[in-house]
Design an enzyme around this catalytic site. Structure first.
Site, PDB file in Angstrom:
ATOM      1  N   GLU A 188       0.827  -1.212   0.000  1.00 16.47           N
ATOM      2  CA  GLU A 188       0.000   0.000   0.000  1.00 16.47           C
ATOM      3  C   GLU A 188       0.861   1.263   0.000  1.00 16.47           C
ATOM      4  OE1 GLU A 188      -2.685  -0.671   3.326  1.00 16.47           O
ATOM      5  OE2 GLU A 188      -4.067  -1.722   1.982  1.00 16.47           O
ATOM      6  N   ASP A 238      -7.971  -9.204   4.361  1.00 15.75           N
ATOM      7  CA  ASP A 238      -7.764  -8.026   5.211  1.00 15.75           C
ATOM      8  C   ASP A 238      -8.834  -7.878   6.300  1.00 15.75           C
ATOM      9  OD1 ASP A 238      -6.925  -5.664   6.252  1.00 15.75           O
ATOM     10  OD2 ASP A 238      -7.455  -4.427   4.536  1.00 15.75           O
ATOM     11  N   GLU A 285      -1.644 -11.622  13.563  1.00 20.67           N
ATOM     12  CA  GLU A 285      -2.141 -10.245  13.689  1.00 20.67           C
ATOM     13  C   GLU A 285      -3.663 -10.252  13.577  1.00 20.67           C
ATOM     14  OE1 GLU A 285      -0.059  -7.016  11.561  1.00 20.67           O
ATOM     15  OE2 GLU A 285      -2.015  -6.244  10.962  1.00 20.67           O
ATOM     16  N   GLU A 332     -12.461  -2.004  11.897  1.00 20.19           N
ATOM     17  CA  GLU A 332     -12.471  -1.339  10.585  1.00 20.19           C
ATOM     18  C   GLU A 332     -13.587  -1.853   9.689  1.00 20.19           C
ATOM     19  OE1 GLU A 332      -8.737  -1.711   8.555  1.00 20.19           O
ATOM     20  OE2 GLU A 332      -9.489  -0.774   6.718  1.00 20.19           O
TER      21      GLU A 332
HETATM   22  C1  GCV Z   1      -2.344   0.588   8.246  1.00 20.32           C
HETATM   23  C2  GCV Z   1      -5.965  -2.062   5.539  1.00 20.32           C
HETATM   24  C3  GCV Z   1      -6.370  -0.753   6.126  1.00 20.32           C
HETATM   25  C4  GCV Z   1      -5.203   0.229   6.136  1.00 20.32           C
HETATM   26  C5  GCV Z   1      -4.058  -0.413   6.910  1.00 20.32           C
HETATM   27  C6  GCV Z   1      -3.695  -1.718   6.203  1.00 20.32           C
HETATM   28  C7  GCV Z   1      -2.584  -2.470   6.903  1.00 20.32           C
HETATM   29  O1  GCV Z   1      -5.728  -1.937   4.183  1.00 20.32           O
HETATM   30  O2  GCV Z   1      -7.447  -0.226   5.420  1.00 20.32           O
HETATM   31  O3  GCV Z   1      -5.642   1.405   6.761  1.00 20.32           O
HETATM   32  O4  GCV Z   1      -2.959   0.443   6.986  1.00 20.32           O
HETATM   33  O5  GCV Z   1      -4.814  -2.555   6.178  1.00 20.32           O
HETATM   34  O6  GCV Z   1      -2.890  -3.391   7.626  1.00 20.32           O
HETATM   35  O7  GCV Z   1      -1.432  -2.137   6.724  1.00 20.32           O
END
Ligand code: GCV
Length: 710
Positions: A302, A375, A397, A403
């Site tokens: 990302e 995710d 994790e 979220e």
């Molecule tokens: C910290 C998802 C979340 C992101 C997060 C990412 C990750 O994509 O939407 O906000 O970023 O996971 O775990 O690194």
């Protein structure tokens, strides 16, 4: 005048009793049950705590305060053990008749609590090899009383099953929290290191009460500034505070830090100057914080920088950092959350990148994998990495912050989700090779082991926003101590400590909690649907989403609905993601007739008319599940309302209002998803169900402009 005094005192008492949730599960209110109260009062007359370290002093104070509150009576501290003493002593009981305690078995963090037999009557002995073990033992003992367990014949030995029991904060230096739904970050970098907020201490104490022994203070989408001297001084202030509570501090390392704060031209992990820079940085950190835990790293994911920017592997990157912290006993937690837009199936990517690297990481590296392959969705099959990297310790994790689970407004107890994954059988070494055995190091004999929870803590008065979100923090602590605990037991403990020991109330709340995650799956993503939420803020349904440049961010990529059916074909005939699992698992997921319904659309593109295990067609099952989800929330509302007299007014109202939002959202999810999928199935929502009162267009036009945590 008397009346005025009375009114003032009633007002005052009710003000004192305002339940803002700040005390979490460490409330220590007077025991309501008179029989139990009398028993405890009879059994406990004094406490004797030996030792003077900071940790022991914390244990002493906790015991004194806890007992004073719970028994509503000051229990004096004595110099010598007598009848009815609680004796807290790191070493064997010495001159007193000690029960046979196998100290070797207790290790560095375990403890024993035993009723001593012999000359003295009713002495309870809390012991460990270390001060922190003693503190854990004291918290455990207080929990026994908080949850009204008998304490007259104790023989408890408790040793953590996992070494690293960590919170991962996704907190930014400007105090925003990525995916945070409980206010701003609790770390006030501006006022640190000089100003010590009482919250930092309460945070440490609360973590210690469940056995959490580490915290990553900063977001994995990292900012290199945290590694500069002034910020390290701030981190030191927290590390100093947390140390006596057994909590180590960790930071996220931005891979490009050598460029950003080191003025180097490269961050190539195989470049000598870069390696030297990290070694110097580690030396500097350890000179400031001698017991610094190490780094957590998100790389080449990302948009984060990483070793692949220099055509190096994740192992190259992790090993460079591992070498830098190794002289100081530091560790690296290297995240496996990677996916790039070119891949044909996002599901497969973490495995594709990490599986070939098994055996190539240094001894002080753990690969930290999310529980599922995508995710943190409401339901995912276990990540195929578990069981597939026998030479590498894999760290679990989980995401505490919700979220994708209704964020700050939905009541969702996550233990059932976590347990589903932990209990899953990878078959990596035959039947019984559960994910738990992979992560606790037993399956492949690893020294290092760990579990992390992406924190749901913020500066809201009640820490976590939703009063029930506290339970997920509690769960992380308890499950990382012992992944074998049941969701039910953890809920039971949490409710009794947080709300009440009243039997009926406990039963009702427990029932709500234990069913809450399945309810959410039903009204959001039943039968293996996944990732069909709004992009960006991730709140609410958007199964029609198809406008982002990266296909693997678009909901349509995940559900693949068309006139023939719905679901992602990951069988041997599709992307063959199933091949990443051991044969037994593969065979199950690959076969439409063996694949459990709950994962069906994760692995199969299924005809709308397909006969489900229930006998319904897929379309009717989808309707059934969505409607069941909404009905469950209605039932939670009824159940909660039945508790009005048993719960304090503040928290009762809070939860009641939040449940109303949850119901609205559940209906929103149900209607939006069914109306949209209906455009493909062309089948009616069965007439005996209440029909959506809005059109698909209406749902498509809903916009959330200022969502939190984004
Ligand atoms: C910290 C998802 C979340 C992101 C997060 C990412 C990750 O994509 O939407 O906000 O970023 O996971 O775990 O690194």
């Amino acid at each position: 005048m008397k009346a005025l005094l009375l009114i003032t005192s009633i007002l005052f008492t009710s003000l004192l009793k305002a339940e803002d949730g700040y005390r979490l599960w460490l409330r220590y209110d007077k025991i309501k049950n008179p029989v139990m109260l009398a028993q405890y009062r009879n059994l406990i007359n004094s406490i004797v705590v030996t030792g003077t370290s900071q940790t022991i002093n914390i244990a002493r104070q906790e015991l004194l305060n806890g007992l004073k509150g719970l028994l509503n009576k000051k229990i004096p501290e004595a110099n010598a053990v007598k009848n009815n003493s609680i004796f807290v002593n790191k070493k064997p009981a010495g001159q007193y008749e000690s029960p046979a305690i196998n100290y070797e078995q207790l290790g560095n963090e375990g403890f024993a609590i035993s009723s001593m037999k012999g000359r003295l009557k009713d002495v309870i002995f809390i012991t460990a090899n270390t001060d922190i073990g003693v503190l854990y033992g004291v918290f455990y003992f207080l929990r026994l009383i908080q949850t009204q367990q008998p304490i007259n014949n104790l023989n408890i030995v408790s040793v953590p099953k996992l070494k690293l029991r960590l919170l991962n904060h996704w907190d930014n230096l400007n105090r925003t929290v990525e995916r945070g739904y409980a206010g701003f970050s609790i770390w006030n970098w501006h006022t640190l290191p000089d100003y010590i907020d009482q919250r930092y201490i309460d945070y440490a104490r609360t973590n210690a009460s469940t056995g959490i022994n580490g915290t990553v203070l900063t977001n994995v989408n990292a900012n290199a500034t945290i590694l500069t001297k002034p910020y390290l001084e701030k981190v030191k202030a927290l590390a100093d505070l947390f140390r006596p509570y057994g909590i180590k501090v960790y930071l996220t390392a931005r891979f490009s830090a050598p460029i950003e704060i080191g003025k180097l031209r490269s961050a190539d992990p195989l470049n000598d100057t870069v390696q030297q820079w990290w070694k110097e940085k580690a030396k500097e950190i350890y000179s400031i914080i001698p017991d610094f835990g190490g780094f957590l790293v998100k790389a080449n994911s990302e948009g984060q920088p990483g070793p692949q920017d220099y055509k190096r592997t994740h192992a190259d990157g992790a090993n460079m950092l591992a070498d830098a912290v190794a002289p100081f006993n530091g560790i690296i937690m290297w995240r496996a959350f990677v996916y790039n837009p070119e891949s044909m199936d996002r599901f497969k990517q973490a495995y594709e990148e990490f599986h070939p690297l098994d055996g190539m990481f240094r001894k002080n590296v753990l690969v930290q994998a999310k529980n599922g392959p995508i995710d943190f969705q409401p339901r995912e099959p276990f990540s195929p990495l578990f069981g597939a990297m026998p030479q590498t310790p894999l760290m679990m994790e989980f995401q505490l912050t919700q979220e994708y689970l209704g964020q700050g407004t939905h009541l969702v107890y996550e233990a059932t989700l976590f347990k589903e994954v932990l209990n899953a059988d990878t078959y990596a070494k035959g039947k019984g090779s559960t994910v738990t055995k992979v992560i606790d190091g037993n399956l492949d004999n690893h020294e290092l082991s760990g579990m992390a929870g992406v924190s749901n803590i913020g500066n809201d008065i009640n820490w976590c926003g939703h009063p029930f979100a506290q339970a997920n923090w509690y769960t992380l602590g308890r499950l990382s101590w012992d992944p074998g605990l049941s969701s039910e037991q953890i809920a039971d403990e949490w409710i009794k400590q947080t709300f009440t020991n009243d039997k009926k109330t406990v039963a009702v709340i427990k029932n709500m909690m234990l069913n809450s995650r399945e309810a959410l799956v039903n009204y959001m993503t039943p039968i293996g649907l996944t990732h069909i939420m709004y992009n960006g803020h991730h709140y609410g349904p958007m199964p029609w989403g198809n406008t982002l440049n990266r296909p693997d961010w678009n909901p349509v990529y995940y559900h693949k609905a068309d006139s023939a059916g719905i679901g992602f074909d990951r069988t041997q005939k599709g992307t063959n993601a199933v091949a990443q699992y051991a044969a037994e698992v593969q065979n199950q997921f690959n076969d439409i007739n063996k694949c459990p319904d709950k994962y069906l659309l994760w692995f199969h593109h299924v005809s709308w008319e397909h006969k489900m295990q229930s006998g319904r067609t897929l379309w009717n099952e989808l309707c059934y599940k969505y409607y069941t989800g909404v009905d469950s929330v209605r039932s939670f509302i009824k159940q909660w309302n039945s508790l009005e007299k048993n719960i304090d007014e503040d928290r009762f109202k809070q939860v009641k209002q939040l449940l109303t939002i949850q119901l609205k959202d559940a209906i929103w999810w149900r209607n939006a998803c069914l109306l949209y999928f209906q455009t493909f199935s062309k089948m009616p929502i069965p007439p005996d169900y209440e029909q959506p009162d809005k059109t698909l267009e209406y749902y498509k036009n809903i916009k959330i402009l200022f969502a939190p945590g984004n």
